[in-house]
Design a protein around this motif. Sequence first.
Motif, PDB file in Angstrom:
ATOM      1  N   ARG A  79       6.276  10.330   3.197  1.00 14.20           N
ATOM      2  CA  ARG A  79       4.971  10.820   3.638  1.00 14.20           C
ATOM      3  C   ARG A  79       4.187   9.661   4.229  1.00 14.20           C
ATOM      4  O   ARG A  79       4.508   8.493   3.998  1.00 14.20           O
ATOM      5  CB  ARG A  79       4.215  11.451   2.479  1.00 14.20           C
ATOM      6  CG  ARG A  79       3.730  10.476   1.446  1.00 14.20           C
ATOM      7  CD  ARG A  79       2.862  11.150   0.393  1.00 14.20           C
ATOM      8  NE  ARG A  79       3.652  11.564  -0.759  1.00 14.20           N
ATOM      9  CZ  ARG A  79       3.138  12.240  -1.781  1.00 14.20           C
ATOM     10  NH1 ARG A  79       1.855  12.592  -1.780  1.00 14.20           N
ATOM     11  NH2 ARG A  79       3.877  12.562  -2.801  1.00 14.20           N
ATOM     12  N   SER A  80       3.129   9.999   4.967  1.00 14.35           N
ATOM     13  CA  SER A  80       2.292   8.976   5.603  1.00 14.35           C
ATOM     14  C   SER A  80       0.866   9.075   5.096  1.00 14.35           C
ATOM     15  O   SER A  80       0.362  10.174   4.817  1.00 14.35           O
ATOM     16  CB  SER A  80       2.311   9.128   7.128  1.00 14.35           C
ATOM     17  OG  SER A  80       3.579   8.810   7.651  1.00 14.35           O
ATOM     18  N   VAL A  95      -3.942   2.224  -2.484  1.00 14.62           N
ATOM     19  CA  VAL A  95      -3.894   1.135  -1.509  1.00 14.62           C
ATOM     20  C   VAL A  95      -4.151   1.667  -0.110  1.00 14.62           C
ATOM     21  O   VAL A  95      -4.926   1.091   0.671  1.00 14.62           O
ATOM     22  CB  VAL A  95      -2.530   0.418  -1.574  1.00 14.62           C
ATOM     23  CG1 VAL A  95      -2.401  -0.589  -0.444  1.00 14.62           C
ATOM     24  CG2 VAL A  95      -2.355  -0.264  -2.928  1.00 14.62           C
ATOM     25  N   ALA A  96      -3.488   2.779   0.221  1.00 14.43           N
ATOM     26  CA  ALA A  96      -3.634   3.341   1.562  1.00 14.43           C
ATOM     27  C   ALA A  96      -5.056   3.818   1.828  1.00 14.43           C
ATOM     28  O   ALA A  96      -5.583   3.654   2.936  1.00 14.43           O
ATOM     29  CB  ALA A  96      -2.658   4.500   1.751  1.00 14.43           C
ATOM     30  N   THR A  97      -5.704   4.376   0.824  1.00 12.53           N
ATOM     31  CA  THR A  97      -7.087   4.832   0.990  1.00 12.53           C
ATOM     32  C   THR A  97      -8.012   3.655   1.267  1.00 12.53           C
ATOM     33  O   THR A  97      -8.929   3.747   2.097  1.00 12.53           O
ATOM     34  CB  THR A  97      -7.546   5.585  -0.269  1.00 12.53           C
ATOM     35  OG1 THR A  97      -6.726   6.749  -0.444  1.00 12.53           O
ATOM     36  CG2 THR A  97      -9.008   6.005  -0.154  1.00 12.53           C
ATOM     37  N   ALA A  98      -7.761   2.534   0.595  1.00 13.92           N
ATOM     38  CA  ALA A  98      -8.587   1.341   0.803  1.00 13.92           C
ATOM     39  C   ALA A  98      -8.397   0.735   2.191  1.00 13.92           C
ATOM     40  O   ALA A  98      -9.245  -0.027   2.655  1.00 13.92           O
ATOM     41  CB  ALA A  98      -8.273   0.295  -0.263  1.00 13.92           C
ATOM     42  N   MET A  99      -7.284   1.102   2.859  1.00 12.46           N
ATOM     43  CA  MET A  99      -6.956   0.509   4.160  1.00 12.46           C
ATOM     44  C   MET A  99      -6.715   1.580   5.223  1.00 12.46           C
ATOM     45  O   MET A  99      -6.054   1.322   6.227  1.00 12.46           O
ATOM     46  CB  MET A  99      -5.697  -0.363   4.029  1.00 12.46           C
ATOM     47  CG  MET A  99      -5.765  -1.435   2.974  1.00 12.46           C
ATOM     48  SD  MET A  99      -4.252  -2.428   2.861  1.00 12.46           S
ATOM     49  CE  MET A  99      -4.424  -3.458   4.339  1.00 12.46           C
ATOM     50  N   GLU A 100      -7.293   2.757   5.035  1.00 11.97           N
ATOM     51  CA  GLU A 100      -6.917   3.903   5.864  1.00 11.97           C
ATOM     52  C   GLU A 100      -7.236   3.710   7.352  1.00 11.97           C
ATOM     53  O   GLU A 100      -6.553   4.304   8.201  1.00 11.97           O
ATOM     54  CB  GLU A 100      -7.585   5.171   5.346  1.00 11.97           C
ATOM     55  CG  GLU A 100      -9.102   5.160   5.369  1.00 11.97           C
ATOM     56  CD  GLU A 100      -9.670   6.446   4.799  1.00 11.97           C
ATOM     57  OE1 GLU A 100      -8.881   7.371   4.534  1.00 11.97           O
ATOM     58  OE2 GLU A 100     -10.900   6.525   4.623  1.00 11.97           O
ATOM     59  N   GLU A 147      -7.018   0.777   8.817  1.00 17.33           N
ATOM     60  CA  GLU A 147      -6.295  -0.413   9.252  1.00 17.33           C
ATOM     61  C   GLU A 147      -4.795  -0.189   9.394  1.00 17.33           C
ATOM     62  O   GLU A 147      -4.138  -0.820  10.225  1.00 17.33           O
ATOM     63  CB  GLU A 147      -6.519  -1.548   8.240  1.00 17.33           C
ATOM     64  CG  GLU A 147      -7.982  -1.879   7.999  1.00 17.33           C
ATOM     65  CD  GLU A 147      -8.178  -2.652   6.715  1.00 17.33           C
ATOM     66  OE1 GLU A 147      -7.691  -3.806   6.653  1.00 17.33           O
ATOM     67  OE2 GLU A 147      -8.783  -2.121   5.766  1.00 17.33           O
ATOM     68  N   ILE A 148      -4.235   0.693   8.557  1.00 16.07           N
ATOM     69  CA  ILE A 148      -2.785   0.860   8.523  1.00 16.07           C
ATOM     70  C   ILE A 148      -2.399   2.333   8.555  1.00 16.07           C
ATOM     71  O   ILE A 148      -3.183   3.207   8.192  1.00 16.07           O
ATOM     72  CB  ILE A 148      -2.169   0.210   7.262  1.00 16.07           C
ATOM     73  CG1 ILE A 148      -2.665   0.910   5.988  1.00 16.07           C
ATOM     74  CG2 ILE A 148      -2.459  -1.286   7.218  1.00 16.07           C
ATOM     75  CD1 ILE A 148      -1.970   0.444   4.709  1.00 16.07           C
ATOM     76  N   THR A 149      -1.191   2.574   9.014  1.00 13.39           N
ATOM     77  CA  THR A 149      -0.516   3.844   8.777  1.00 13.39           C
ATOM     78  C   THR A 149       0.648   3.517   7.859  1.00 13.39           C
ATOM     79  O   THR A 149       1.584   2.807   8.250  1.00 13.39           O
ATOM     80  CB  THR A 149      -0.009   4.472  10.077  1.00 13.39           C
ATOM     81  OG1 THR A 149      -1.135   4.760  10.920  1.00 13.39           O
ATOM     82  CG2 THR A 149       0.753   5.758   9.805  1.00 13.39           C
ATOM     83  N   LEU A 150       0.557   3.964   6.628  1.00 20.09           N
ATOM     84  CA  LEU A 150       1.520   3.600   5.601  1.00 20.09           C
ATOM     85  C   LEU A 150       2.520   4.730   5.423  1.00 20.09           C
ATOM     86  O   LEU A 150       2.148   5.876   5.140  1.00 20.09           O
ATOM     87  CB  LEU A 150       0.794   3.300   4.290  1.00 20.09           C
ATOM     88  CG  LEU A 150       1.624   2.799   3.107  1.00 20.09           C
ATOM     89  CD1 LEU A 150       0.807   1.832   2.257  1.00 20.09           C
ATOM     90  CD2 LEU A 150       2.120   3.953   2.239  1.00 20.09           C
ATOM     91  N   ARG A 151       3.779   4.405   5.598  1.00 16.63           N
ATOM     92  CA  ARG A 151       4.855   5.370   5.363  1.00 16.63           C
ATOM     93  C   ARG A 151       5.519   5.028   4.045  1.00 16.63           C
ATOM     94  O   ARG A 151       5.945   3.885   3.823  1.00 16.63           O
ATOM     95  CB  ARG A 151       5.879   5.343   6.486  1.00 16.63           C
ATOM     96  CG  ARG A 151       6.925   6.471   6.370  1.00 16.63           C
ATOM     97  CD  ARG A 151       7.837   6.518   7.568  1.00 16.63           C
ATOM     98  NE  ARG A 151       8.683   7.701   7.526  1.00 16.63           N
ATOM     99  CZ  ARG A 151       9.637   7.989   8.408  1.00 16.63           C
ATOM    100  NH1 ARG A 151       9.865   7.138   9.425  1.00 16.63           N
ATOM    101  NH2 ARG A 151      10.352   9.071   8.295  1.00 16.63           N
TER     102      ARG A 151
END
Length: 271
Positions: free
Chosen positions: A10-11, A35-40, A42-46
């Motif tokens: 998921r992404s 982590v992804a929410t804190a950097m939403e 800045e990054i697309t996290l897969r």
Amino acid sequence: MTDPTTLFSRSFGHGPRTVLALHCTIAHSGAWRGVATAMEDEITLRAPDMFSHGRSPDWDETDDFPDLMNRAIGHLLDRPADVVGHSFGALLALRLAVERPHLVRSLTLIEPVFFAIAMQDAPEDIAHERETMRPVNAALAAGDRALAARLFNRAWGDGATRWPALRQETRAAMTRGIHVLPASHAAIYDDRAGLLRPGRLPSLNMPVMLLRGGKSASIMTTVVAGLARRIPHSETRVVEGAGHMLPITHPKDTASHLRRQFARGAEPPRA
């Protein structure tokens, strides 16, 4: 045989920087949500789910599990990404960086359970860790996966949430994945992939960050220090007050360290 292309992922986020994040044993891809929410922006996290975890299909127990995961992760990347791994996921990330460095823009290893380092550097730490894991392994040998998952969660889950307080679905998910633990021992303790062979770790030339919790087990200090000696120009950082599960318990601190790490690496491709 388990088809490596069936791994679920998921992404999170919508930022310009592509990140591949690999979770720990008996967790799932949702472990990276904080982590992804804190950097939403800045990054697309897969984030994939390991086989027998999350929404991925079950491992059929015929393939070598670390080899299967290595092949499956390779199918997720067709261009360089920042690769982040936690615990056993960090060992998978390290193997990816050694064997396919062209796909790894930067490498972050969070609490990597590469105990083969301690086998060489501090055998006394291994003896203590094996004693900690003895009840887990005994439960697995007896076929009691629920007890093994409960004991493993107690040993490595930082004691944040006791087993009876977990939702039934969470306990069932942890029990489902616990059988991959002994299947991973050869990679964790014996370095079956040969990552410690001369010249392999020193060859890593991407930015490497080693991140551990200040309250984690002493063996993690040994492993991180051993990796730091073997990987030139790596950086070691500590999240004080955190334990082994720091990406989940301290997502904002983890995100802060990742920002610094990504600033060391190449810029992401522009759209």
